[in-house]
Design an enzyme around this catalytic site. Sequence first.
Site, PDB file in Angstrom:
ATOM      1  N   LYS A 172      57.388  33.421  50.289  1.00  0.00           N
ATOM      2  CA  LYS A 172      57.536  33.301  48.842  1.00  0.00           C
ATOM      3  C   LYS A 172      58.737  34.119  48.364  1.00  0.00           C
ATOM      4  O   LYS A 172      58.941  35.216  48.867  1.00  0.00           O
ATOM      5  CB  LYS A 172      56.267  33.818  48.143  1.00  0.00           C
ATOM      6  N   ASP A 175      47.843  40.853  47.309  1.00  0.00           N
ATOM      7  CA  ASP A 175      48.064  42.194  46.751  1.00  0.00           C
ATOM      8  C   ASP A 175      48.534  42.095  45.303  1.00  0.00           C
ATOM      9  O   ASP A 175      49.543  41.456  45.006  1.00  0.00           O
ATOM     10  CB  ASP A 175      49.096  42.946  47.592  1.00  0.00           C
ATOM     11  N   ASP A 212      47.698  34.481  45.717  1.00  0.00           N
ATOM     12  CA  ASP A 212      48.337  35.689  46.241  1.00  0.00           C
ATOM     13  C   ASP A 212      47.250  36.727  46.524  1.00  0.00           C
ATOM     14  O   ASP A 212      46.117  36.612  46.030  1.00  0.00           O
ATOM     15  CB  ASP A 212      49.323  36.216  45.200  1.00  0.00           C
TER      16      ASP A 212
END
EC number: 3.1.3.-
Length: 262
Positions: A182, A12, A10
């Site tokens: 996601k 952020d 991922d």
Amino acid sequence: MKNYKAYLIDLDGTLYKGNETIDGAKAFISYLNQHQIPHLYVTNNSTKEPEEVATKLSSMGLDAKATEVVTSALATAEYISEASPGASVYMLGGTGLKKALTSHGLQLKNDEFVDYVVIGLDEAVTYEKLATATLGVRNGATFISTNKDVSIPKERGFLPGNGAITSVVSVSTGVQPTFIGKPEPIIMHKALEQLESLGIKPDDVAMVGDLYDTDILSGINVSIDTIHVQTGVTTKAEIEQKDVPPTYSFKDLNEVINELEQ
């Protein structure tokens, strides 16, 4: 901790917050690059092209390539083009989504008479755009949304995300879209297929992220191991209350490196 052959990562909250790199991020990516361990950056952001994402990472000292970036826009375009090659699409969204759709041979139209209505984050959304999308869905177009994130972190605070924009059309039509990003399996399968082309099986891949409801669940939903880092949204205390916890939870990526080097 198991030494995985590849990682899905991922952005952020895991590698950076806004324009600030999170402690341990540079060291972790450097470790993967030095040991030639394949890794892909998996993001729900549909507004940016992979080249833009890679440029941002590189500007923050994180050595990344565009080919290592999997966006919800790319996953959406691939999903539609595989199901309906050359289909017509009415879209809300940014340049990242527009380029992904057109590069996959899909035809963008500016009216409600289309095969698909696709909603990605559109920071210039208007009533007319939402109206056209609503009419398209009512006319029978297949309804797709790049991701269900209801809010996104910005300098001003948490602002409406793509899920919030999508909900306007959902509520108006009574139709729920197919979500791509996601924690849905669609984007994860795209990333895993890219790794499988390198000969890496899902059992040897781990998903790394900070947010349980998107990052960790995305890994759980495709039955791969998950590594939670306590540098973003979901805290260690919250993780401990989950019915299905991540495979591992660490303070930050520095701890992950320490585990890998043992």
